[in-house]
Design a protein around this motif. Structure first.
Motif, PDB file in Angstrom:
ATOM      1  N   TYR A  89      10.768 -16.023 -36.581  1.00  0.00           N
ATOM      2  CA  TYR A  89      10.866 -15.674 -37.993  1.00  0.00           C
ATOM      3  C   TYR A  89      10.194 -14.345 -38.314  1.00  0.00           C
ATOM      4  O   TYR A  89       9.234 -14.270 -39.083  1.00  0.00           O
ATOM      5  CB  TYR A  89      10.297 -16.811 -38.850  1.00  0.00           C
ATOM      6  CG  TYR A  89      11.101 -18.077 -38.681  1.00  0.00           C
ATOM      7  CD1 TYR A  89      12.304 -18.245 -39.352  1.00  0.00           C
ATOM      8  CD2 TYR A  89      10.663 -19.073 -37.815  1.00  0.00           C
ATOM      9  CE1 TYR A  89      13.069 -19.381 -39.176  1.00  0.00           C
ATOM     10  CE2 TYR A  89      11.421 -20.222 -37.626  1.00  0.00           C
ATOM     11  CZ  TYR A  89      12.616 -20.371 -38.309  1.00  0.00           C
ATOM     12  OH  TYR A  89      13.374 -21.500 -38.128  1.00  0.00           O
ATOM     13  N   ARG A 120      12.093 -11.884 -39.806  1.00  0.00           N
ATOM     14  CA  ARG A 120      13.440 -11.592 -40.324  1.00  0.00           C
ATOM     15  C   ARG A 120      13.416 -11.066 -41.756  1.00  0.00           C
ATOM     16  O   ARG A 120      13.881  -9.968 -42.016  1.00  0.00           O
ATOM     17  CB  ARG A 120      14.298 -12.866 -40.256  1.00  0.00           C
ATOM     18  CG  ARG A 120      14.306 -13.492 -38.868  1.00  0.00           C
ATOM     19  CD  ARG A 120      15.380 -14.545 -38.686  1.00  0.00           C
ATOM     20  NE  ARG A 120      15.259 -15.678 -39.599  1.00  0.00           N
ATOM     21  CZ  ARG A 120      15.913 -16.826 -39.443  1.00  0.00           C
ATOM     22  NH1 ARG A 120      16.746 -16.979 -38.417  1.00  0.00           N
ATOM     23  NH2 ARG A 120      15.768 -17.805 -40.307  1.00  0.00           N
ATOM     24  N   SER A 121      12.852 -11.852 -42.690  1.00  0.00           N
ATOM     25  CA  SER A 121      12.850 -11.431 -44.091  1.00  0.00           C
ATOM     26  C   SER A 121      11.829 -10.318 -44.304  1.00  0.00           C
ATOM     27  O   SER A 121      11.028 -10.003 -43.420  1.00  0.00           O
ATOM     28  CB  SER A 121      12.521 -12.625 -44.995  1.00  0.00           C
ATOM     29  OG  SER A 121      11.210 -13.077 -44.756  1.00  0.00           O
ATOM     30  N   GLN A 154       8.183 -11.231 -43.767  1.00  0.00           N
ATOM     31  CA  GLN A 154       7.899 -11.546 -42.370  1.00  0.00           C
ATOM     32  C   GLN A 154       7.798 -10.280 -41.520  1.00  0.00           C
ATOM     33  O   GLN A 154       6.928 -10.174 -40.646  1.00  0.00           O
ATOM     34  CB  GLN A 154       8.974 -12.486 -41.823  1.00  0.00           C
ATOM     35  CG  GLN A 154       8.894 -13.877 -42.427  1.00  0.00           C
ATOM     36  CD  GLN A 154      10.131 -14.704 -42.146  1.00  0.00           C
ATOM     37  OE1 GLN A 154      11.172 -14.191 -41.718  1.00  0.00           O
ATOM     38  NE2 GLN A 154      10.036 -16.005 -42.390  1.00  0.00           N
ATOM     39  N   THR A 157      12.632 -12.058 -31.312  1.00  0.00           N
ATOM     40  CA  THR A 157      12.827 -12.816 -32.543  1.00  0.00           C
ATOM     41  C   THR A 157      14.306 -13.177 -32.679  1.00  0.00           C
ATOM     42  O   THR A 157      15.074 -13.017 -31.721  1.00  0.00           O
ATOM     43  CB  THR A 157      12.322 -12.012 -33.757  1.00  0.00           C
ATOM     44  OG1 THR A 157      12.327 -12.844 -34.921  1.00  0.00           O
ATOM     45  CG2 THR A 157      13.147 -10.766 -34.001  1.00  0.00           C
ATOM     46  N   ASP A 163      18.540 -12.286 -38.662  1.00  0.00           N
ATOM     47  CA  ASP A 163      18.593 -12.874 -39.987  1.00  0.00           C
ATOM     48  C   ASP A 163      20.019 -13.362 -40.244  1.00  0.00           C
ATOM     49  O   ASP A 163      20.963 -12.577 -40.242  1.00  0.00           O
ATOM     50  CB  ASP A 163      18.185 -11.825 -41.038  1.00  0.00           C
ATOM     51  CG  ASP A 163      17.951 -12.433 -42.403  1.00  0.00           C
ATOM     52  OD1 ASP A 163      18.601 -13.442 -42.729  1.00  0.00           O
ATOM     53  OD2 ASP A 163      17.116 -11.901 -43.153  1.00  0.00           O
ATOM     54  N   ARG A 187       6.371 -20.084 -30.495  1.00  0.00           N
ATOM     55  CA  ARG A 187       5.741 -18.982 -31.220  1.00  0.00           C
ATOM     56  C   ARG A 187       4.422 -18.688 -30.523  1.00  0.00           C
ATOM     57  O   ARG A 187       3.497 -19.504 -30.558  1.00  0.00           O
ATOM     58  CB  ARG A 187       5.499 -19.367 -32.683  1.00  0.00           C
ATOM     59  CG  ARG A 187       6.786 -19.683 -33.438  1.00  0.00           C
ATOM     60  CD  ARG A 187       6.487 -20.187 -34.826  1.00  0.00           C
ATOM     61  NE  ARG A 187       7.712 -20.545 -35.527  1.00  0.00           N
ATOM     62  CZ  ARG A 187       7.743 -21.040 -36.768  1.00  0.00           C
ATOM     63  NH1 ARG A 187       6.609 -21.236 -37.422  1.00  0.00           N
ATOM     64  NH2 ARG A 187       8.883 -21.344 -37.337  1.00  0.00           N
ATOM     65  N   ASP A 204       3.644 -15.987 -39.752  1.00  0.00           N
ATOM     66  CA  ASP A 204       3.930 -16.241 -41.169  1.00  0.00           C
ATOM     67  C   ASP A 204       3.173 -17.480 -41.666  1.00  0.00           C
ATOM     68  O   ASP A 204       3.769 -18.473 -42.058  1.00  0.00           O
ATOM     69  CB  ASP A 204       5.438 -16.423 -41.358  1.00  0.00           C
ATOM     70  CG  ASP A 204       5.842 -16.446 -42.833  1.00  0.00           C
ATOM     71  OD1 ASP A 204       5.009 -16.065 -43.681  1.00  0.00           O
ATOM     72  OD2 ASP A 204       6.980 -16.859 -43.123  1.00  0.00           O
TER      73      ASP A 204
END
Length: 236
Positions: free
Chosen positions: A125, A127-128, A131, A156, A159, A196, A213
């Motif tokens: 994550y 992506r956004s 993040q 990673t 998205d 992770r 995150d």
């Protein structure tokens, strides 16, 4: 009216005592690497207090304390080295819901130093927007702490919510910024990424339940918007 000479060692001693108390707590919790950092910081402060002290009795007090804590620090260092050699060293930190004081620097400082040259990050994550910002903050921490770092590897996922182009553009901006400091950012995308973790070429592996995150959203113009140590966290 008698003249009095100012002795600044008292304030330094108070700061040293606070840090060394923290070191003892961390040692009892078996967080040995973090304890070593605190012991070293406390010992450095005691040396400063000794240098600034004018009273002979207090000088002896500082020397005794220095000997005590240097011995403890050396014992902890020996334990860590033995555990590392046996492949059994393990350190765990629990982040409670809504707790603060858990910036990347606060959590990861004991493991990142001038000997780190390469870092691998696996986090599905990144992506956004927020993040990728977290990843940028992590890169800033690495560059600040690891003066000899030469490469950061990120694995990673893409998205899947229509923002893939923006995700790639943001990561490319970080790559360009790191390149200006002669640090290579290697980006890989995987559709089947679940673990992770952060791995260092010095042998450390950091497992993070929520990845990078784990911070809660902070409102603009509120404490924690910039200083991540002030930002509440999710439990992890």
């Amino acid at each position: 009216m008698a003249d009095k000479e100012y002795d600044g060692s008292a304030g330094i001693e108070a700061s040293a005592a606070k840090i060394l108390t923290r070191a003892i707590t961390l040692e009892k919790e078996a967080r040995l690497q973090a304890a070593l950092i605190c012991y070293q910081e406390g010992i450095d402060l005691l040396f400063d207090a000794l240098k600034g002290c004018k009273d002979s009795a207090k000088k002896k007090h500082f020397r005794d304390k220095l000997e005590e804590y240097m011995t403890r620090a050396e014992q902890v260092k020996t334990r860590v080295n033995h555990l590392k050699a046996a492949g059994k060293y393990h350190d765990q930190t629990k982040i409670e819901e809504n707790s603060t004081g858990h910036s990347y620097a606060s959590l990861f400082q004991p493991y990142f130093d001038e000997f780190v040259r390469e870092v691998w990050v696996e986090d599905a994550y990144i992506r956004s927007y927020h993040q990728v910002n977290n990843f940028l903050r992590f890169c800033e921490f690495v560059v600040t702490r690891c003066k000899n770092v030469r490469a950061i590897h990120l694995k990673t996922t893409h998205d899947d919510y229509g923002n893939q182009d923006q995700q790639i553009s943001n990561l490319e901006s970080i790559r360009a910024s790191l390149k200006s400091r002669e640090i290579k950012l290697v980006i890989m995308f995987s559709s089947s990424l679940h673990d992770r973790e952060i791995r260092l070429d010095t042998g450390w592996i950091l497992k993070i339940g929520r990845g990078l995150d784990y911070f809660k959203k902070a409102e603009k113009f509120s404490l924690g918007f910039f200083d991540m140590d002030m930002r509440p966290c999710h439990s992890t």
